[in-house]
Write a protein that holds these residues in place. Structure first.
Motif, PDB file in Angstrom:
ATOM      1  N   ILE A 370       0.852  -1.269   0.010  1.00 53.73           N
ATOM      2  CA  ILE A 370       0.175  -0.132  -0.020  1.00 53.73           C
ATOM      3  C   ILE A 370       0.713   1.330  -0.063  1.00 53.73           C
ATOM      4  N   ALA A 371       2.206   1.213   0.567  1.00 50.80           N
ATOM      5  CA  ALA A 371       2.694   2.249   0.941  1.00 50.80           C
ATOM      6  C   ALA A 371       3.539   3.003  -0.557  1.00 50.80           C
ATOM      7  N   VAL A 372       4.100   2.031  -1.317  1.00 47.95           N
ATOM      8  CA  VAL A 372       4.732   2.327  -2.648  1.00 47.95           C
ATOM      9  C   VAL A 372       3.739   3.133  -3.555  1.00 47.95           C
ATOM     10  N   PHE A 373       2.361   2.476  -3.382  1.00 51.81           N
ATOM     11  CA  PHE A 373       1.171   2.878  -4.297  1.00 51.81           C
ATOM     12  C   PHE A 373       0.936   4.223  -3.553  1.00 51.81           C
ATOM     13  N   ALA A 374       0.847   4.486  -2.310  1.00 46.71           N
ATOM     14  CA  ALA A 374       0.490   5.866  -1.865  1.00 46.71           C
ATOM     15  C   ALA A 374       1.428   6.853  -2.359  1.00 46.71           C
ATOM     16  N   GLY A 375       2.813   6.482  -2.140  1.00 45.80           N
ATOM     17  CA  GLY A 375       3.773   7.642  -2.745  1.00 45.80           C
ATOM     18  C   GLY A 375       3.748   7.955  -4.159  1.00 45.80           C
ATOM     19  N   ALA A 376       3.351   7.075  -4.849  1.00 48.07           N
ATOM     20  CA  ALA A 376       3.598   7.157  -6.414  1.00 48.07           C
ATOM     21  C   ALA A 376       2.040   7.834  -6.889  1.00 48.07           C
ATOM     22  N   THR A 377       1.110   7.741  -6.114  1.00 48.63           N
ATOM     23  CA  THR A 377      -0.119   8.570  -6.502  1.00 48.63           C
ATOM     24  C   THR A 377      -0.426   9.569  -5.653  1.00 48.63           C
ATOM     25  N   ASN A 378       0.329   9.809  -4.550  1.00 47.22           N
ATOM     26  CA  ASN A 378      -0.048  11.033  -3.728  1.00 47.22           C
ATOM     27  C   ASN A 378      -1.504  10.961  -2.954  1.00 47.22           C
ATOM     28  N   GLY A 414       4.782  11.888  -8.914  1.00 40.81           N
ATOM     29  CA  GLY A 414       3.568  11.138  -9.073  1.00 40.81           C
ATOM     30  C   GLY A 414       3.590  10.465 -10.376  1.00 40.81           C
ATOM     31  N   ILE A 415       2.866   9.506 -10.590  1.00 43.68           N
ATOM     32  CA  ILE A 415       2.558   8.834 -11.846  1.00 43.68           C
ATOM     33  C   ILE A 415       1.668   9.796 -12.785  1.00 43.68           C
ATOM     34  N   TYR A 416       0.782  10.516 -12.133  1.00 42.42           N
ATOM     35  CA  TYR A 416      -0.041  11.296 -12.852  1.00 42.42           C
ATOM     36  C   TYR A 416       0.147  12.551 -13.027  1.00 42.42           C
ATOM     37  N   GLY A 417       0.624  13.085 -14.311  1.00 41.00           N
ATOM     38  CA  GLY A 417       0.895  14.389 -14.490  1.00 41.00           C
ATOM     39  C   GLY A 417       0.072  15.504 -14.458  1.00 41.00           C
ATOM     40  N   SER A 418      -1.376  14.938 -14.548  1.00 42.75           N
ATOM     41  CA  SER A 418      -2.181  16.180 -14.326  1.00 42.75           C
ATOM     42  C   SER A 418      -2.535  16.492 -13.041  1.00 42.75           C
ATOM     43  N   GLN A 419      -2.127  15.754 -11.995  1.00 48.21           N
ATOM     44  CA  GLN A 419      -2.408  16.093 -10.644  1.00 48.21           C
ATOM     45  C   GLN A 419      -1.978  17.284 -10.029  1.00 48.21           C
ATOM     46  N   ARG A 420      -2.875  17.967  -9.581  1.00 44.72           N
ATOM     47  CA  ARG A 420      -2.396  19.440  -9.108  1.00 44.72           C
ATOM     48  C   ARG A 420      -1.940  19.400  -7.770  1.00 44.72           C
ATOM     49  N   ILE A 421      -1.262  20.542  -7.267  1.00 43.70           N
ATOM     50  CA  ILE A 421      -0.781  20.700  -5.935  1.00 43.70           C
ATOM     51  C   ILE A 421      -1.668  21.527  -5.284  1.00 43.70           C
ATOM     52  N   GLY A 422      -2.326  21.127  -4.254  1.00 40.33           N
ATOM     53  CA  GLY A 422      -3.127  21.932  -3.559  1.00 40.33           C
ATOM     54  C   GLY A 422      -2.472  22.594  -2.513  1.00 40.33           C
ATOM     55  N   ILE A 423      -1.759  21.535  -1.758  1.00 41.19           N
ATOM     56  CA  ILE A 423      -0.981  22.201  -0.348  1.00 41.19           C
ATOM     57  C   ILE A 423       0.341  21.400  -0.533  1.00 41.19           C
ATOM     58  N   SER A 424       1.524  22.195  -0.561  1.00 46.66           N
ATOM     59  CA  SER A 424       2.837  21.554  -0.712  1.00 46.66           C
ATOM     60  C   SER A 424       3.330  20.839   0.470  1.00 46.66           C
ATOM     61  N   LYS A 425       3.733  19.723   0.259  1.00 42.63           N
ATOM     62  CA  LYS A 425       4.221  18.744   1.220  1.00 42.63           C
ATOM     63  C   LYS A 425       5.203  19.537   2.111  1.00 42.63           C
ATOM     64  N   THR A 426       5.865  20.391   1.812  1.00 42.33           N
ATOM     65  CA  THR A 426       6.738  21.102   2.392  1.00 42.33           C
ATOM     66  C   THR A 426       6.274  22.239   3.156  1.00 42.33           C
ATOM     67  N   GLY A 427       5.300  22.947   2.553  1.00 44.46           N
ATOM     68  CA  GLY A 427       4.604  24.176   3.271  1.00 44.46           C
ATOM     69  C   GLY A 427       5.313  25.393   2.680  1.00 44.46           C
ATOM     70  N   GLN A 428       6.282  25.215   1.807  1.00 47.63           N
ATOM     71  CA  GLN A 428       6.791  26.207   1.038  1.00 47.63           C
ATOM     72  C   GLN A 428       6.038  26.815  -0.096  1.00 47.63           C
ATOM     73  N   ASP A 429       5.716  27.995  -0.053  1.00 47.08           N
ATOM     74  CA  ASP A 429       4.871  28.739  -1.059  1.00 47.08           C
ATOM     75  C   ASP A 429       5.597  28.489  -2.564  1.00 47.08           C
ATOM     76  N   GLY A 430       7.028  28.560  -2.342  1.00 49.15           N
ATOM     77  CA  GLY A 430       7.609  28.817  -3.588  1.00 49.15           C
ATOM     78  C   GLY A 430       7.584  27.441  -4.485  1.00 49.15           C
ATOM     79  N   VAL A 431       7.677  26.269  -3.674  1.00 48.21           N
ATOM     80  CA  VAL A 431       7.823  25.088  -4.342  1.00 48.21           C
ATOM     81  C   VAL A 431       6.317  24.953  -4.819  1.00 48.21           C
ATOM     82  N   GLU A 432       5.346  25.218  -4.160  1.00 48.48           N
ATOM     83  CA  GLU A 432       3.842  25.154  -4.908  1.00 48.48           C
ATOM     84  C   GLU A 432       3.725  25.916  -6.037  1.00 48.48           C
TER      85      GLU A 432
END
Length: 458
Positions: A370-378, A414-432
């Motif tokens: 389950i975890a590798v799937f979780a990381g690849a699909t976010n 992620g494996i889905y290129g069209s997946q959007r970023i709502g909230i960055s994992k790091t919380g840094q606005d620049g990355v988002e």
């Protein structure tokens, strides 16, 4: 009297729920029936190749056939899952009805000739295509069409794996990293349950997995607590590896595709090269374990997902070989999906790590699953629920720790290129912001291609 026991809003909610139930039921039954057909044909194709191993040598020819099927009649359908996600985010050209039969056919072809791919992509595309068709027939507006498309993803995913709750959460979680679309949650749950029941009604059964019982707490501190903190630490360390494996998979599948497109001028040559690479790797390794889904064993002693749940039954590098096989297959134009190979990668990596860390084998195989799937699909929440649905709720805490750790350590890939970023994992606005600009550029390019296609067609 202003305060009423049942305000009018409750009746509006009830009316909305009834409306969506009536809309979703026929859509989910249609999707479930199509997924059942797909699973039945897929099983026949895989076992037919088991009996006729020479079919692998025709994989390059099959790849060329798939290429021209999409070139001649597939058109925009080749974007697959990303087309559905784009359509939910910003409606444009729609999801074509032809997507469902084309992806079903080409996925069967891929597995019949030994391509290493999955089945979730096919089920999701079947769901999106059928949902779009019903949306047009029902004359739904833009907002309702988005919800129906999301429910189509839930129905396809939940039906193909027999995990309806996971399918519902996956559909609303996968669209935007860090945010969940609650407005579509109930239609998604209804769709996933009905589709899963429909698949079962057609007599299709899913593989069952089991975590063996193990001693939870070392005796040297069991008198102080019933919780095994040593095992938890091992799970966290393993989950970091699961997240990095997710990152590697996503990096390779996108990177190899870009490399082949950039360096091979004739696109029809790409699947030929991909097929030859798969044939060559199989000849070098000397066994066909990394072809196709990796669930059923082609020969005695084969490394499969179920075998990874047994003591030391997975080779040390099985997870890496499957990563290479699948990324080459998908990046060179063959069809199917990524999720079942990700299950294989995670389960075999978990098996290997359990031996190295002296941990319960079947538990770590399940966590990797389950975890590798979780990381690849976010989608860490959906994957936590998948662990509960597939393996039972007694290890829910471990499932959550593994999925969320892998989610963070997979980065923003992620494996889905069209997946959007709502909230960055790091919380840094620049990355988002940077990732958002990339997404906008991709969407602009997609819209331009759709407009050009509609202009030519008109």
């Amino acid at each position: 009297m202003k305060d009423k026991l049942f305000p009018s809003a409750h009746f509006q909610i009830l009316k909305s729920l009834l409306r969506w139930t009536i809309i979703i039921i026929p859509i989910a039954i249609a999707i479930g029936s199509m997924v059942a057909l797909f699973l039945g044909l897929l099983n026949l194709a895989i076992h037919f190749r088991f009996k006729h191993t020479w079919l692998l040598y025709l994989l390059p020819v099959a790849g060329v056939g798939i290429h021209f099927i999409y070139k001649l009649v597939g058109k925009t359908s080749e974007k697959g899952n990303n087309l559905i996600i784009d359509e939910i985010h910003q409606p444009g050209g729609g999801v074509p009805k032809r997507m469902a039969p084309i992806v079903l056919l080409t996925t069967i072809i891929t597995h019949l000739f030994g391509g290493s791919a999955g089945r979730e992509g096919t089920a999701v595309q079947i769901g999106g295509s059928i949902a779009q068709a019903f949306g047009i027939w029902f004359k739904l507006n833009e907002i309702d069409t988005r919800i129906v498309l999301t429910a189509g993803i839930a129905a396809g995913f939940g039906a193909v794996f027999g995990t309806p709750l996971t399918g519902a959460i996956f559909a609303v979680e996968v669209l935007i990293i860090g945010r969940i679309q609650y407005s579509a949650l109930l239609p998604c749950l209804i769709a996933a349950i009905i589709a899963d029941v429909t698949v079962a009604a057609w007599g299709i059964h899913h593989t069952q997995y089991h975590i063996a019982v193990f001693t939870a707490v070392p005796h040297w501190f069991s008198q102080y607590t019933t919780f095994d903190f040593v095992l938890l630490f091992k799970i966290i360390v393993a989950s970091v590896a699961f997240g990095l494996a997710s990152y590697l998979f996503a990096f390779l599948v996108h990177g190899l595709k870009s490399f082949f497109v950039k360096n091979i001028p004739k696109q029809w040559l790409i699947p030929i090269l991909g097929g030859l690479i798969i044939i060559g790797l199989t000849a070098i390794i000397g066994k066909p374990d990394y072809l196709s889904l990796g669930i059923d064993a082609e020969h005695a002693g084969a490394v499969t997902i179920p075998s990874a749940f047994n003591t030391a039954d997975a080779d040390t590098w099985s997870w890496l070989w499957k990563t290479i096989y699948t990324t080459v297959t998908l990046s060179t134009g063959f069809k199917g999906g990524e999720v079942t190979p990700l299950f294989y990668i995670g389960a075999t990596l978990g098996n290997t790590l359990s031996v190295l860390m002296d941990a319960p084998v079947s538990l770590f195989a399940a966590l990797g699953f389950i975890a590798v799937f979780a990381g690849a699909t976010n989608t860490p929440i959906a994957c936590t629920f998948m662990g509960i649905e597939l393996f039972g709720g007694q290890y829910a805490l471990f499932f959550a720790v593994a999925c969320f750790t892998a989610y963070f350590f997979s980065g923003h890939s992620g494996i889905y290129g069209s997946q959007r970023i709502g909230i960055s994992k790091t919380g840094q606005d620049g990355v988002e912001e940077t990732l958002s600009e990339v997404t906008k550029a991709r969407q602009t390019y997609t819209r331009q291609k759709l407009e050009k296609y509609r202009f030519r067609k008109g």
